[in-house]
Design an enzyme around this catalytic site. Structure first.
Site, mmCIF file in Angstrom:
data_model
loop_
_atom_site.group_PDB
_atom_site.id
_atom_site.type_symbol
_atom_site.label_atom_id
_atom_site.label_comp_id
_atom_site.label_asym_id
_atom_site.label_seq_id
_atom_site.Cartn_x
_atom_site.Cartn_y
_atom_site.Cartn_z
ATOM 1 N N TRP A 16 8.329 28.122 -21.159
ATOM 2 C CA TRP A 16 9.508 28.900 -21.526
ATOM 3 C C TRP A 16 9.495 30.330 -21.035
ATOM 4 C CZ3 TRP A 16 7.208 32.651 -24.396
ATOM 5 C CH2 TRP A 16 6.110 32.309 -25.179
ATOM 6 N N LYS A 45 11.490 18.652 -16.141
ATOM 7 C CA LYS A 45 11.524 18.691 -17.612
ATOM 8 C C LYS A 45 11.245 20.139 -18.012
ATOM 9 C CE LYS A 45 9.699 18.574 -21.296
ATOM 10 N NZ LYS A 45 9.904 19.683 -22.261
ATOM 11 N N GLU A 97 -0.922 24.581 -13.607
ATOM 12 C CA GLU A 97 -0.963 26.042 -13.759
ATOM 13 C C GLU A 97 -1.024 26.319 -15.253
ATOM 14 O OE1 GLU A 97 -1.313 28.036 -11.377
ATOM 15 O OE2 GLU A 97 -0.456 27.109 -9.602
ATOM 16 N N CYS A 129 1.359 34.308 -18.299
ATOM 17 C CA CYS A 129 0.049 33.676 -18.122
ATOM 18 C C CYS A 129 -0.935 34.642 -17.493
ATOM 19 C CB CYS A 129 0.199 32.434 -17.255
ATOM 20 S SG CYS A 129 1.070 32.768 -15.722
ATOM 21 N N GLU A 171 -6.323 32.895 -25.631
ATOM 22 C CA GLU A 171 -5.026 33.388 -25.148
ATOM 23 C C GLU A 171 -4.075 33.615 -26.322
ATOM 24 O OE1 GLU A 171 -2.344 30.689 -23.036
ATOM 25 O OE2 GLU A 171 -2.065 32.221 -21.512
#
Ligand code: NAD
Length: 497
Positions: free
Chosen positions: A154, A178, A253, A287, A390
């Site tokens: 997102w 998707k 990724e 990321c 993370e």
């Protein structure tokens, strides 16, 4: 809820209702209110989309096109994207709450991928193999794989989709996309432009919905040749396992926890901006966030003061306003997760230097329930959870070091390896440290730069394979070796040739 705009799946060139007839709401993080409804697809819709993509790959106009013609279509698509960039950016902001200044910049930059890979489409040459057999002419061809599934997160929906799509289409594949269940609308608007550019129906399809319901069905589908996935490391591992069962190649990724290293010979004002861009841009939801800031002890106090003073000026507010610098967190689960990590950091003894809680209720945050203060923790040690896991939010951990060797050891002592930053004015240090860092991208005296031309991807648990750059197109192709006999006589058929 009645009268919200509805977004359907897009299969075989047409807007298609989900077989379930069910829709789910997509929420604007700045208002905390649903603004549209999106088709809740399942395995039935996944199958329809894959069949459409498979038919488009094996028959009709697409497989007959030359690579030059495919390149021209991609070029035309890039032009259409450029025309619609502002509109697409607004869809993205309504869905993910990231800044219009950032999403606008991304959407205006995205056409370059289609120009670049469109130009590359007819430059992928095979080879004539210098055969050791005198009566054989042997050459290789690079051929498309077939139906490629692209699954996206997102945070930057169209940019991360484009990393996959531009190369895969240039190579001659067909696609089923998707998008994230939180940010489907920009992809559904974007995909309509393929028909306008002249792509045959079925070459690009979109199914929307949840990972377990429709994403998993795509990955498992026997007619899918490859999966290109961007998302969290946990979901990535599941996708990889499911793909392995069908012996399908994957590009993954995944997550990151990137070190951004400030040495005592750095230009400190530049490095402050680099640290800010590493963590507070995009509200830390990237990321490549430089969420572990390593600062050399000799400059620690001076640098951290400058950084905290600068971060304290960050302007939260409506992401649609051009001068807003920090927007809301995108999703309710993400909001809860970031606050949980802030608490973990406090409990583990990290020193809170800025922020440290929700910012909901402030006038500039409107009715959004998802704002979090830009947060900085000092004196973090690398064994703390806040240094290792993370967070994907506006939370920075600062770790001290004394020597170059220590900095490299701390930077590499982590499960991830997506990116890293190095701030120094010494060219020797810049190159030696960059070489020693176990990360797919290293930035020196800059941060968060990407290009269609430069390979992007992760070491270790940050992923598999690379997107962008010339070699990316080969990840969407397979090599065929063609043998032609020039022998005048058929040799003994009972022995190998
Ligand atoms: P996520 O893993 O929850 O979801 C990503 C996508 O995968 C969504 O479309 C989701 O529906 C789908 N999905 C989830 N489970 C699935 C399954 N079992 N089978 C098939 N599809 C499935 O990630 P997210 O929360 O949307 O995004 C944030 C994560 O993405 C962060 O970890 C971030 O670091 C990572 N990310 C990585 C990069 C990169 O390039 N390395 C870029 C952006 C984001």
């Amino acid at each position: 809820m009645a009268n919200l705009p509805r977004f359907n799946a897009y299969i075989n060139g047409a807007s298609v209702e989900p077989s379930s007839k069910e829709y789910f709401e997509t929420v604007n993080p700045y208002t905390s209110k649903p603004w549209a409804e999106v088709a809740r697809c399942n395995a039935v819709d996944a199958n329809a989309a894959v069949e459409a993509a498979y038919t488009a790959f094996t028959s009709g106009e697409w497989p007959k096109m030359t690579a030059t013609q495919r390149g021209a279509l991609l070029h035309r698509f890039g032009d259409l994207l450029a025309k619609h960039a502002d509109e697409l950016a607004e869809y993205e902001v309504r869905d993910n709450g990231k800044l219009i200044s950032e999403m606008g910049l991304q959407c205006h930059y995205i056409p370059q991928w289609y120009y670049y890979f469109g130009g590359l489409a007819d430059k992928i040459e095979g080879t004539v193999v210098p055969s050791d057999k005198p009566d054989i002419f042997n050459y290789t061809r690079n051929e498309a794989l077939g139906v490629v599934v692209a699954i996206t997160p997102w945070n930057s929906p169209l940019l991360l989709l484009t990393f996959k799509l531009a190369a895969a289409l240039a190579a001659g594949n067909t696609m089923v996309i998707k998008p994230s269940e939180f940010t489907s609308t920009s992809t559904l608007r974007f995909v309509e432009l393929f028909a306008e550019a002249g792509f045959p129906p079925g070459v690009v399809n979109v199914v929307t919905g949840f990972g377990a319901e429709v994403g998993a069905a795509l990955v498992e589908h026997p007619k899918v040749a490859k999966i290109a996935f961007t998302g969290g490391s946990g979901s990535g591992a599941k996708v990889y396992q499911a793909a392995a069962a069908g012996l399908k190649p994957c590009t993954l990724e995944l997550g990151g926890k990137s070190p951004n290293i400030v040495f005592d010979d750095a230009n400190l004002d530049d490095a402050v901006k680099g640290a800010i861009s590493g963590i507070f841009a995009a509200t830390g939801q990237t990321c490549i966030a430089g969420s572990r800031l390593l600062v050399q002890n000799a400059i620690y106090e001076e640098f951290v003061k400058k950084l905290v003073d600068f971060a304290a000026t960050a302007k939260m507010g409506d992401p649609m306003h051009k001068d807003t610098q920090v927007g809301p967190v995108t999703t309710p689960p993400q909001f809860a997760k970031v606050l949980e990590y802030i608490q973990v950091a406090k409990d583990d003894g990290a020193k809170l230097l800025l922020g440290g809680g929700p910012a909901t209720g402030r006038p500039e945050c409107g009715s959004s329930e998802y704002f979090i203060e830009p947060t900085i923790f000092g004196d973090v040690t690398n064994d703390m959870r806040i240094a290792q896991e993370e967070v994907f939010g506006p939370v920075l951990s600062i770790i001290r070091f004394d020597t170059e060797e220590q900095a490299i050891a701390i930077a590499n002592d982590i499960a991830f390896g997506l990116a890293a930053g190095v701030w120094t004015q010494s060219i020797k240090r810049a190159i030696n440290v960059s070489n020693a860092l176990r990360a797919g991208t290293v930035w020196v005296n800059t941060y968060r730069a990407i290009s269609f031309m430069s390979p992007f991807g992760g070491y270790k648990q940050s992923g598999l394979g690379r997107e962008n750059g010339i070699q990316a197109i080969r990840d969407y192709m397979q090599i065929k070796s063609v043998w032609i006999s020039t022998a005048r006589d058929v040799p003994n058929p009972f022995v190998m040739r």
